[in-house]
Design a protein around this motif. Structure first.
Motif, PDB file in Angstrom:
ATOM      1  N   THR A 247      50.058  47.693  20.116  1.00 27.92           N
ATOM      2  CA  THR A 247      49.363  48.242  18.955  1.00 27.92           C
ATOM      3  C   THR A 247      49.505  49.757  18.997  1.00 27.92           C
ATOM      4  OG1 THR A 247      47.751  46.427  19.004  1.00 27.92           O
ATOM      5  CG2 THR A 247      47.175  48.391  17.710  1.00 27.92           C
ATOM      6  N   ILE A 248      50.238  50.300  18.062  1.00 26.43           N
ATOM      7  CA  ILE A 248      50.529  51.737  18.035  1.00 26.43           C
ATOM      8  C   ILE A 248      49.909  52.344  16.785  1.00 26.43           C
ATOM      9  CG2 ILE A 248      52.319  53.493  18.220  1.00 26.43           C
ATOM     10  CD1 ILE A 248      52.338  51.461  20.521  1.00 26.43           C
ATOM     11  N   ALA A 249      49.019  53.308  16.951  1.00 35.26           N
ATOM     12  CA  ALA A 249      48.397  53.965  15.796  1.00 35.26           C
ATOM     13  C   ALA A 249      49.457  54.675  14.964  1.00 35.26           C
ATOM     14  CB  ALA A 249      47.340  54.955  16.269  1.00 35.26           C
ATOM     15  N   GLU A 250      49.258  54.699  13.660  1.00 34.98           N
ATOM     16  CA  GLU A 250      50.231  55.333  12.775  1.00 34.98           C
ATOM     17  C   GLU A 250      50.406  56.809  13.075  1.00 34.98           C
ATOM     18  OE1 GLU A 250      49.342  54.662   8.698  1.00 34.98           O
ATOM     19  OE2 GLU A 250      49.556  52.472   8.820  1.00 34.98           O
ATOM     20  N   THR A 251      49.372  57.456  13.570  1.00 34.64           N
ATOM     21  CA  THR A 251      49.443  58.895  13.864  1.00 34.64           C
ATOM     22  C   THR A 251      49.950  59.183  15.280  1.00 34.64           C
ATOM     23  OG1 THR A 251      47.119  58.850  14.534  1.00 34.64           O
ATOM     24  CG2 THR A 251      47.608  59.450  12.238  1.00 34.64           C
ATOM     25  N   ALA A 252      50.200  58.151  16.066  1.00 34.26           N
ATOM     26  CA  ALA A 252      50.705  58.352  17.427  1.00 34.26           C
ATOM     27  C   ALA A 252      52.195  58.683  17.389  1.00 34.26           C
ATOM     28  CB  ALA A 252      50.462  57.103  18.269  1.00 34.26           C
ATOM     29  N   GLU A 253      52.664  59.399  18.404  1.00 31.06           N
ATOM     30  CA  GLU A 253      54.075  59.755  18.526  1.00 31.06           C
ATOM     31  C   GLU A 253      54.606  59.232  19.861  1.00 31.06           C
ATOM     32  OE1 GLU A 253      54.881  63.878  17.894  1.00 31.06           O
ATOM     33  OE2 GLU A 253      53.412  64.051  16.276  1.00 31.06           O
ATOM     34  N   ILE A 254      55.693  58.492  19.776  1.00 30.48           N
ATOM     35  CA  ILE A 254      56.325  57.950  20.982  1.00 30.48           C
ATOM     36  C   ILE A 254      57.791  58.328  20.955  1.00 30.48           C
ATOM     37  CG2 ILE A 254      56.884  55.862  22.271  1.00 30.48           C
ATOM     38  CD1 ILE A 254      54.433  54.572  20.958  1.00 30.48           C
ATOM     39  N   GLU A 255      58.245  58.983  22.011  1.00 32.39           N
ATOM     40  CA  GLU A 255      59.632  59.436  22.062  1.00 32.39           C
ATOM     41  C   GLU A 255      60.199  59.220  23.461  1.00 32.39           C
ATOM     42  OE1 GLU A 255      62.269  63.533  21.398  1.00 32.39           O
ATOM     43  OE2 GLU A 255      60.165  63.464  20.785  1.00 32.39           O
ATOM     44  N   SER A 256      61.417  58.700  23.508  1.00 31.68           N
ATOM     45  CA  SER A 256      62.151  58.530  24.775  1.00 31.68           C
ATOM     46  C   SER A 256      61.297  57.819  25.827  1.00 31.68           C
ATOM     47  CB  SER A 256      62.631  59.890  25.301  1.00 31.68           C
ATOM     48  OG  SER A 256      63.481  60.515  24.380  1.00 31.68           O
ATOM     49  N   SER A 257      60.656  56.752  25.423  1.00 30.08           N
ATOM     50  CA  SER A 257      59.737  56.046  26.321  1.00 30.08           C
ATOM     51  C   SER A 257      59.959  54.541  26.259  1.00 30.08           C
ATOM     52  CB  SER A 257      58.282  56.373  25.963  1.00 30.08           C
ATOM     53  OG  SER A 257      58.007  57.739  26.188  1.00 30.08           O
ATOM     54  N   ILE A 258      59.490  53.868  27.303  1.00 26.77           N
ATOM     55  CA  ILE A 258      59.566  52.413  27.405  1.00 26.77           C
ATOM     56  C   ILE A 258      58.149  51.875  27.517  1.00 26.77           C
ATOM     57  CG2 ILE A 258      60.443  50.460  28.709  1.00 26.77           C
ATOM     58  CD1 ILE A 258      62.621  52.165  27.403  1.00 26.77           C
ATOM     59  N   LEU A 259      57.759  51.067  26.555  1.00 26.37           N
ATOM     60  CA  LEU A 259      56.458  50.413  26.576  1.00 26.37           C
ATOM     61  C   LEU A 259      56.657  48.933  26.865  1.00 26.37           C
ATOM     62  CD1 LEU A 259      55.843  53.111  25.123  1.00 26.37           C
ATOM     63  CD2 LEU A 259      54.238  51.850  23.669  1.00 26.37           C
ATOM     64  N   ALA A 277      53.157  50.499  31.360  1.00 26.82           N
ATOM     65  CA  ALA A 277      53.215  49.110  31.795  1.00 26.82           C
ATOM     66  C   ALA A 277      52.272  48.214  30.992  1.00 26.82           C
ATOM     67  CB  ALA A 277      52.899  49.017  33.280  1.00 26.82           C
ATOM     68  N   ASP A 278      52.324  46.924  31.286  1.00 24.77           N
ATOM     69  CA  ASP A 278      51.584  45.911  30.534  1.00 24.77           C
ATOM     70  C   ASP A 278      50.096  46.242  30.418  1.00 24.77           C
ATOM     71  OD1 ASP A 278      53.882  44.397  30.264  1.00 24.77           O
ATOM     72  OD2 ASP A 278      53.419  43.067  31.948  1.00 24.77           O
ATOM     73  N   GLY A 279      49.575  46.102  29.199  1.00 26.09           N
ATOM     74  CA  GLY A 279      48.140  46.153  28.973  1.00 26.09           C
ATOM     75  C   GLY A 279      47.488  47.514  29.073  1.00 26.09           C
ATOM     76  N   VAL A 280      48.285  48.584  29.190  1.00 22.78           N
ATOM     77  CA  VAL A 280      47.704  49.929  29.286  1.00 22.78           C
ATOM     78  C   VAL A 280      47.131  50.352  27.937  1.00 22.78           C
ATOM     79  CG1 VAL A 280      48.284  52.382  29.578  1.00 22.78           C
ATOM     80  CG2 VAL A 280      49.122  50.680  31.220  1.00 22.78           C
ATOM     81  N   ASN A 281      45.979  50.993  27.975  1.00 22.99           N
ATOM     82  CA  ASN A 281      45.332  51.530  26.767  1.00 22.99           C
ATOM     83  C   ASN A 281      45.349  53.054  26.852  1.00 22.99           C
ATOM     84  OD1 ASN A 281      43.719  52.234  24.629  1.00 22.99           O
ATOM     85  ND2 ASN A 281      41.970  50.997  25.216  1.00 22.99           N
ATOM     86  N   ILE A 282      46.097  53.678  25.959  1.00 22.28           N
ATOM     87  CA  ILE A 282      46.141  55.142  25.881  1.00 22.28           C
ATOM     88  C   ILE A 282      45.127  55.563  24.813  1.00 22.28           C
ATOM     89  CG2 ILE A 282      47.558  57.180  25.460  1.00 22.28           C
ATOM     90  CD1 ILE A 282      48.500  55.569  27.864  1.00 22.28           C
ATOM     91  N   PRO A 283      44.033  56.209  25.210  1.00 18.91           N
ATOM     92  CA  PRO A 283      43.012  56.570  24.217  1.00 18.91           C
ATOM     93  C   PRO A 283      43.525  57.589  23.198  1.00 18.91           C
ATOM     94  CG  PRO A 283      42.151  56.689  26.467  1.00 18.91           C
ATOM     95  CD  PRO A 283      43.642  56.571  26.571  1.00 18.91           C
ATOM     96  N   ALA A 284      42.753  57.805  22.166  1.00 19.45           N
ATOM     97  CA  ALA A 284      43.124  58.752  21.113  1.00 19.45           C
ATOM     98  C   ALA A 284      43.254  60.162  21.680  1.00 19.45           C
ATOM     99  CB  ALA A 284      42.085  58.731  19.996  1.00 19.45           C
TER     100      ALA A 284
END
Length: 326
Positions: A247-259, A277-284
């Motif tokens: 689940t990726i928030a629309e305002t989040a930015e992900i670059e050159s990464s592996i989820l 890694a699996d199941g990690v929650n990155i807060p706002a």
């Protein structure tokens, strides 16, 4: 021809990604790493596969199953109570290997080296064994394999990155083609590695160990940094990979990464050149760069942090390991 995938190692330098699985079982762009190795072998007609397991063995068995989804048929060799080493692994299944030429491959590599050429070279040279080699163009920390007139004649330490020799040193790819007679060199029922147990005494006995210098791409995923770099290289031109159930928030930015799977990334958070890694929650509004992150509670599953593991720190509900790139 049967093949054996070596998958019994501990994966300490990939910790904490290997807390709940061994190195060959980690996901690589949505598929277990060892699954790529099985498919690679299948592509060259090697369908009968033996896989040795020791550390977190069920993670490999779960990843591969009976091998059918990767086009192979798998038998497992469980090394208990102790790991047996690369030669000891062969001793443990010698009854399965003593009737014909067989191939051994490391379970932590990604490559497109043409195995059919290597096998043909082995047969043409009537060798006891053939080591598949590559020029170490970057002079990375891989043991130097010394060759003369197409034969392996010895082994040295790591290359000097500052040296200016005309020819790059040769390194072992973790792929080898062996005759059953190599089993005569391997002691019974003890830990042993193949270079001291087989190659060095065989060379001293005048046996032919052929050197097949291959061409092609080859990647060995022994550290988190290398895992990320290889993943991104294989992923190009896309810049990131997002696993299942994320689940990726629309305002989040992900670059050159592996989820991996089931990751949550909150509003306005930024992730750059990282492994989540699996199941990690990155807060706002969190910003992470050049890190690997697992859930902090995963550390409860580890008896201890391995000595060779990169150091990390607790950040809220996550365990964060800074990455160091050259």
């Amino acid at each position: 021809m049967k093949a054996m995938i070596l998958a019994a190692g501990f994966g300490t330098r990939l910790f904490p990604l290997t807390i709940d699985r061994t190195k060959p079982a980690i996901p690589f762009l949505g598929k277990p790493l060892v699954g790529y190795v099985a498919e690679y072998l299948s592509g060259f007609g090697l369908k009968e596969i033996i896989v040795n397991v020791h550390h977190q063995p069920d993670s490999v068995v779960s990843a591969l199953g009976d091998g059918s989804k990767f086009g192979v048929r798998i038998e497992y060799s469980r090394e208990e109570p102790s790991i047996l080493g690369t030669a000891g692994a062969l001793d443990n299944v010698r009854a399965l290997l003593e009737s014909e030429t067989f191939l051994v491959i490391n379970g932590k590599i990604i490559t497109d080296i043409d195995l059919s050429l290597a096998i043909a070279h082995h047969r043409r040279t009537n060798a006891l064994a053939t080591m598949v080699l590559l020029p170490n163009l970057k002079k990375e920390r891989f043991t130097i394999v010394n060759c003369d007139d197409g034969r392996v004649v010895g082994f040295d330490g790591f290359p000097d990155p500052a040296s200016n020799g005309n020819e790059p040193p040769l390194m072992f790819t973790g792929i080898q083609i062996l005759e059953p007679a190599v089993l005569d060199y391997i002691p019974r029922g003890v830990y042993s590695d193949i270079v001291p147990a087989v190659y060095k005494p065989a060379i001293a006995d005048g046996k032919r160990i052929s050197a097949f210098v291959a061409a092609g791409r080859w990647y060995e995923l022994s550290t988190i940094e290398r895992y990320l770099e290889v993943s991104l290289a294989k992923l190009a031109p896309r810049s990131s990979f997002v696993g299942k159930g994320c689940t990726i928030a629309e305002t989040a930015e992900i670059e050159s990464s592996i989820l991996w799977d089931d990751v949550i990334v909150g509003d306005r958070s930024r992730i750059y050149r990282s492994v989540i890694a699996d199941g990690v929650n990155i807060p706002a509004r969190f910003v992470y760069r050049d890190v690997a992150i697992v859930r902090a509670e995963m550390l409860d599953r580890a008896a201890e942090v391995p000595l060779k593991a990169p150091k990390g720190y607790i950040d809220g509900e996550n365990y964060v390991v800074p990455l160091k790139f050259d």
